[in-house]
Design an enzyme around this catalytic site. Structure first.
Site, PDB file in Angstrom:
ATOM      1  CB  SER A  74      59.465  10.821  58.734  1.00  0.00           C
ATOM      2  OG  SER A  74      59.912   9.478  58.802  1.00  0.00           O
ATOM      3  CE  LYS A  85      61.143  13.967  56.373  1.00  0.00           C
ATOM      4  NZ  LYS A  85      60.278  14.673  55.409  1.00  0.00           N
ATOM      5  CG  ASN A 134      55.618  14.829  49.747  1.00  0.00           C
ATOM      6  OD1 ASN A 134      55.507  13.968  50.614  1.00  0.00           O
ATOM      7  ND2 ASN A 134      56.096  14.568  48.528  1.00  0.00           N
ATOM      8  CE1 TYR A 146      63.870  11.621  55.524  1.00  0.00           C
ATOM      9  CE2 TYR A 146      63.344  10.406  57.515  1.00  0.00           C
ATOM     10  CZ  TYR A 146      62.979  10.865  56.266  1.00  0.00           C
ATOM     11  OH  TYR A 146      61.724  10.586  55.768  1.00  0.00           O
TER      12      TYR A 146
HETATM   13  P1  NAD Z   1      60.892  10.205  46.470  1.00  0.00           P
HETATM   14  O1  NAD Z   1      62.377  10.262  46.491  1.00  0.00           O
HETATM   15  O2  NAD Z   1      60.224   9.082  45.770  1.00  0.00           O
HETATM   16  O3  NAD Z   1      60.293  11.578  45.891  1.00  0.00           O
HETATM   17  C1  NAD Z   1      60.753  12.806  46.359  1.00  0.00           C
HETATM   18  C2  NAD Z   1      60.544  13.863  45.304  1.00  0.00           C
HETATM   19  O4  NAD Z   1      61.024  15.111  45.840  1.00  0.00           O
HETATM   20  C3  NAD Z   1      61.308  13.613  44.006  1.00  0.00           C
HETATM   21  O5  NAD Z   1      60.452  13.761  42.900  1.00  0.00           O
HETATM   22  C4  NAD Z   1      62.407  14.680  44.023  1.00  0.00           C
HETATM   23  O6  NAD Z   1      62.772  15.137  42.718  1.00  0.00           O
HETATM   24  C5  NAD Z   1      61.751  15.789  44.842  1.00  0.00           C
HETATM   25  N1  NAD Z   1      62.730  16.688  45.466  1.00  0.00           N
HETATM   26  C6  NAD Z   1      63.826  16.354  46.189  1.00  0.00           C
HETATM   27  N2  NAD Z   1      64.488  17.453  46.567  1.00  0.00           N
HETATM   28  C7  NAD Z   1      63.795  18.524  46.068  1.00  0.00           C
HETATM   29  C8  NAD Z   1      63.990  19.931  46.111  1.00  0.00           C
HETATM   30  N3  NAD Z   1      65.047  20.470  46.731  1.00  0.00           N
HETATM   31  N4  NAD Z   1      63.093  20.723  45.490  1.00  0.00           N
HETATM   32  C9  NAD Z   1      62.026  20.184  44.849  1.00  0.00           C
HETATM   33  N5  NAD Z   1      61.796  18.855  44.762  1.00  0.00           N
HETATM   34  C10 NAD Z   1      62.684  18.034  45.373  1.00  0.00           C
HETATM   35  O7  NAD Z   1      60.479  10.260  48.017  1.00  0.00           O
HETATM   36  P2  NAD Z   1      59.138   9.811  48.775  1.00  0.00           P
HETATM   37  O8  NAD Z   1      59.376   8.484  49.393  1.00  0.00           O
HETATM   38  O9  NAD Z   1      57.951  10.016  47.924  1.00  0.00           O
HETATM   39  O10 NAD Z   1      59.157  10.858  49.985  1.00  0.00           O
HETATM   40  C11 NAD Z   1      58.373  12.026  49.992  1.00  0.00           C
HETATM   41  C12 NAD Z   1      58.406  12.600  51.392  1.00  0.00           C
HETATM   42  O11 NAD Z   1      57.951  11.621  52.321  1.00  0.00           O
HETATM   43  C13 NAD Z   1      59.797  13.021  51.864  1.00  0.00           C
HETATM   44  O12 NAD Z   1      59.696  14.186  52.650  1.00  0.00           O
HETATM   45  C14 NAD Z   1      60.222  11.841  52.738  1.00  0.00           C
HETATM   46  O13 NAD Z   1      61.174  12.198  53.704  1.00  0.00           O
HETATM   47  C15 NAD Z   1      58.895  11.473  53.366  1.00  0.00           C
HETATM   48  N6  NAD Z   1      58.825  10.123  53.892  1.00  0.00           N
HETATM   49  C16 NAD Z   1      59.081   9.046  53.088  1.00  0.00           C
HETATM   50  C17 NAD Z   1      59.011   7.779  53.627  1.00  0.00           C
HETATM   51  C18 NAD Z   1      59.308   6.557  52.795  1.00  0.00           C
HETATM   52  O14 NAD Z   1      59.517   5.482  53.393  1.00  0.00           O
HETATM   53  N7  NAD Z   1      59.323   6.646  51.478  1.00  0.00           N
HETATM   54  C19 NAD Z   1      58.671   7.606  54.977  1.00  0.00           C
HETATM   55  C20 NAD Z   1      58.399   8.717  55.761  1.00  0.00           C
HETATM   56  C21 NAD Z   1      58.475   9.983  55.207  1.00  0.00           C
END
Ligand code: NAD
Length: 258
Positions: free
Chosen positions: A148, A167, A96, A163
């Site tokens: 995503s 995805k 994730n 991005y």
């Molecule tokens: P967030 O930024 O709140 O959390 C992401 C976490 O990933 C953080 O704790 C960070 O420390 C960790 N991280 C980042 N790079 C890392 C690495 N190289 N190794 C280990 N850990 C790492 O993000 P979120 O909104 O919870 O997103 C989680 C996933 O969901 C991501 O893949 C994001 O692209 C996807 N996503 C998010 C949304 C949104 O609107 N928030 C929508 C679609 C998809």
């Protein structure tokens, strides 16, 4: 046994990457609430430890924190080894962790492009194949990847070509692995969330002013909540989804329908 009992994850062991906060923290909590022991995997070990403690206290499950940069092959291998050693096996995982670099394509440096592809796509290859190899050799398992809605549409108005491409790659990787492993007990699926209120969206000074615009475009007129992604992940991790592999689940309040 009723359907709710059948969906429980009692006795299963899994890990979630990027689980210190946001969507990963939420699905890790749901997996533990459903009865699984869980590893909170993140590069931010301070926050990961806090999250692990919180989930262990609220669910009574074994929850451990593991520091890992998911773009580093040796660290991912060591993380999977630690999950197996400390939890006693590996039945499912949720790849994730992800980041979003917002930059106009003509201004984006090659280093920025590579960084976004590395964290969002190459890391999923590493996590899935290293965890998958263990599962193939130990009776199977279930892998969930976070893609995503950006794999399906191009977000506006913010520029984020790397991005979006990363995805889309996650979905094709998911399908490719699902086909390769379909007869060998390892299932691979992805979720494609729409805009979700997490630090990634709410704490970015660049993105914050865009939320009103996104809400205007969104059929439901709002962002999603991380909790609204939990049940599909519990379903995918468990034994009521044994015919489900190679699928992408769009959870976006109909954002991608037009
Ligand atoms: P967030 O930024 O709140 O959390 C992401 C976490 O990933 C953080 O704790 C960070 O420390 C960790 N991280 C980042 N790079 C890392 C690495 N190289 N190794 C280990 N850990 C790492 O993000 P979120 O909104 O919870 O997103 C989680 C996933 O969901 C991501 O893949 C994001 O692209 C996807 N996503 C998010 C949304 C949104 O609107 N928030 C929508 C679609 C998809």
């Amino acid at each position: 046994m009723g359907i709710v009992e059948k969906m429980r994850l009692d006795g299963k062991k899994g890990f979630v990457t990027g689980a210190a906060r946001g969507i990963g923290k939420c699905t890790a909590t749901a997996f533990a609430e459903a009865g699984a022991d869980i590893a909170i995997v993140d590069m931010d070990i301070t926050e990961a430890e806090k999250t692990a403690k919180e989930i262990a206290e609220s669910t009574g499950r074994k929850v451990i924190a593991i520091k890992c940069d998911v773009t580093d092959e040796a660290q991912v291998q060591a993380m999977v080894d630690k999950v197996v050693a400390e939890l006693g096996g590996l039945d499912f995982c949720h790849a994730n962790a992800g980041i979003c670099i917002n930059e106009a394509a003509e201004k984006m440096t090659y280093a920025q492009w590579k960084k976004n592809i590395d964290v969002n796509l190459n890391s999923v290859f590493l996590t899935d194949t290293i965890a998958g190899k263990y599962m193939l050799e130990h009776g199977g398992g279930s892998i969930i990847n976070t893609a995503s809605m950006s794999a399906h549409i191009v977000n506006v108005p913010q520029p984020q070509c790397a991005y979006n491409a990363s995805k889309a790659g996650v979905i094709q990787l998911t399908k490719s692995l699902a086909i390769e492993w379909a007869k060998r007990g390892v299932r691979v699926n992805s979720i494609s969330p729409g805009y979700i209120g997490t630090d990634l969206t709410l704490s970015s000074e660049f993105l914050k002013p865009l939320i009103a615009k996104w809400n205007e475009l969104a059929p439901m007129g709002r962002l999603g909540k991380p909790e609204e992604l939990e049940s599909i992940c519990v379903y995918l991790a468990g034994d009521t989804s044994t015919f489900t592999t190679g699928s992408d689940f769009i959870l976006d309040g109909a954002f991608t329908c037009f």
